[in-house]
Design a protein around this motif. Structure first.
Motif, PDB file in Angstrom:
ATOM      1  N   PRO A   7       0.824  -1.208   0.000  1.00 45.67           N
ATOM      2  CA  PRO A   7       0.000   0.000   0.000  1.00 45.67           C
ATOM      3  C   PRO A   7       0.863   1.265   0.000  1.00 45.67           C
ATOM      4  O   PRO A   7       1.919   1.311   0.629  1.00 45.67           O
ATOM      5  N   ARG A  44      -7.718   3.524  -3.338  1.00 42.33           N
ATOM      6  CA  ARG A  44      -6.831   2.398  -3.038  1.00 42.33           C
ATOM      7  C   ARG A  44      -5.583   2.573  -3.899  1.00 42.33           C
ATOM      8  O   ARG A  44      -5.667   2.506  -5.131  1.00 42.33           O
ATOM      9  N   ILE A  94      -6.675  -6.257  -5.019  1.00 43.00           N
ATOM     10  CA  ILE A  94      -7.336  -5.383  -4.045  1.00 43.00           C
ATOM     11  C   ILE A  94      -8.803  -5.198  -4.411  1.00 43.00           C
ATOM     12  O   ILE A  94      -9.681  -5.218  -3.552  1.00 43.00           O
ATOM     13  N   LYS A  97     -10.812  -8.173  -3.378  1.00 41.98           N
ATOM     14  CA  LYS A  97     -10.973  -8.204  -1.922  1.00 41.98           C
ATOM     15  C   LYS A  97     -11.973  -7.158  -1.436  1.00 41.98           C
ATOM     16  O   LYS A  97     -12.506  -7.276  -0.339  1.00 41.98           O
ATOM     17  N   ASN A  98     -12.226  -6.121  -2.257  1.00 43.52           N
ATOM     18  CA  ASN A  98     -13.190  -5.077  -1.916  1.00 43.52           C
ATOM     19  C   ASN A  98     -14.563  -5.321  -2.531  1.00 43.52           C
ATOM     20  O   ASN A  98     -15.407  -4.433  -2.517  1.00 43.52           O
TER      21      ASN A  98
END
Length: 148
Positions: A7, A44, A94, A97-98
């Motif tokens: 990140p 993100r 990501i 996962k979201n």
């Protein structure tokens, strides 16, 4: 060459900004990146590191159940080494996962290298934004990837 994807943090912004300025004719400001990583709950962002040096980054906004990729860039000295692919893999991971079901992005009509990268990951051209880029009025190709 080991590429670490992690990140993006506020402390990364100066290195990211250098890559941004080397990559885009109208770069984002330092304040914009700081806002993305500290204030925007929909954002993100990730960075790619090689030997503790940031060599690329990418990010997207979560808009309901879609991801809108805002930017992806790799430092010119590290291009054509698979880092863009690692960043795309990280962003897609990501997104999954979201709970994101589809992703979209705009890319310059002339940026064939980027279009090929996105196509490799299943993005397809489905639209055009006429005169989208302010520096030269170039069209943007709108690409989508469904069924993440």
């Amino acid at each position: 060459m080991e590429v670490i994807i992690r990140p993006m943090e506020k402390e990364d912004v100066d290195e990211v900004l250098e890559i941004e300025r080397l990559s885009f004719s109208i770069p984002w400001s330092k304040e914009a990146f700081i806002s993305e990583v500290t204030k925007n709950s929909c954002a993100r962002y990730i960075v790619a590191e090689v030997d503790n040096k940031i060599v690329g980054y990418g990010g997207f906004w979560v808009v309901v159940d879609e991801g809108h990729i805002t930017n992806i860039a790799v430092h010119p000295q590290y291009r054509s080494k698979g880092i863009g692919s690692k960043i795309m893999e990280g962003l897609i991971d990501i997104a999954k996962k979201n709970g994101i079901s589809a992703m979209t992005l705009e890319v310059r009509e002339s940026n064939i290298v980027a279009q090929h990268l996105y196509a490799k990951f299943g993005f397809r051209p489905l639209g055009r934004r006429k005169g989208y880029y302010l520096d030269n009025s170039e069209d943007a190709i709108v690409m989508w990837k469904y069924d993440l």
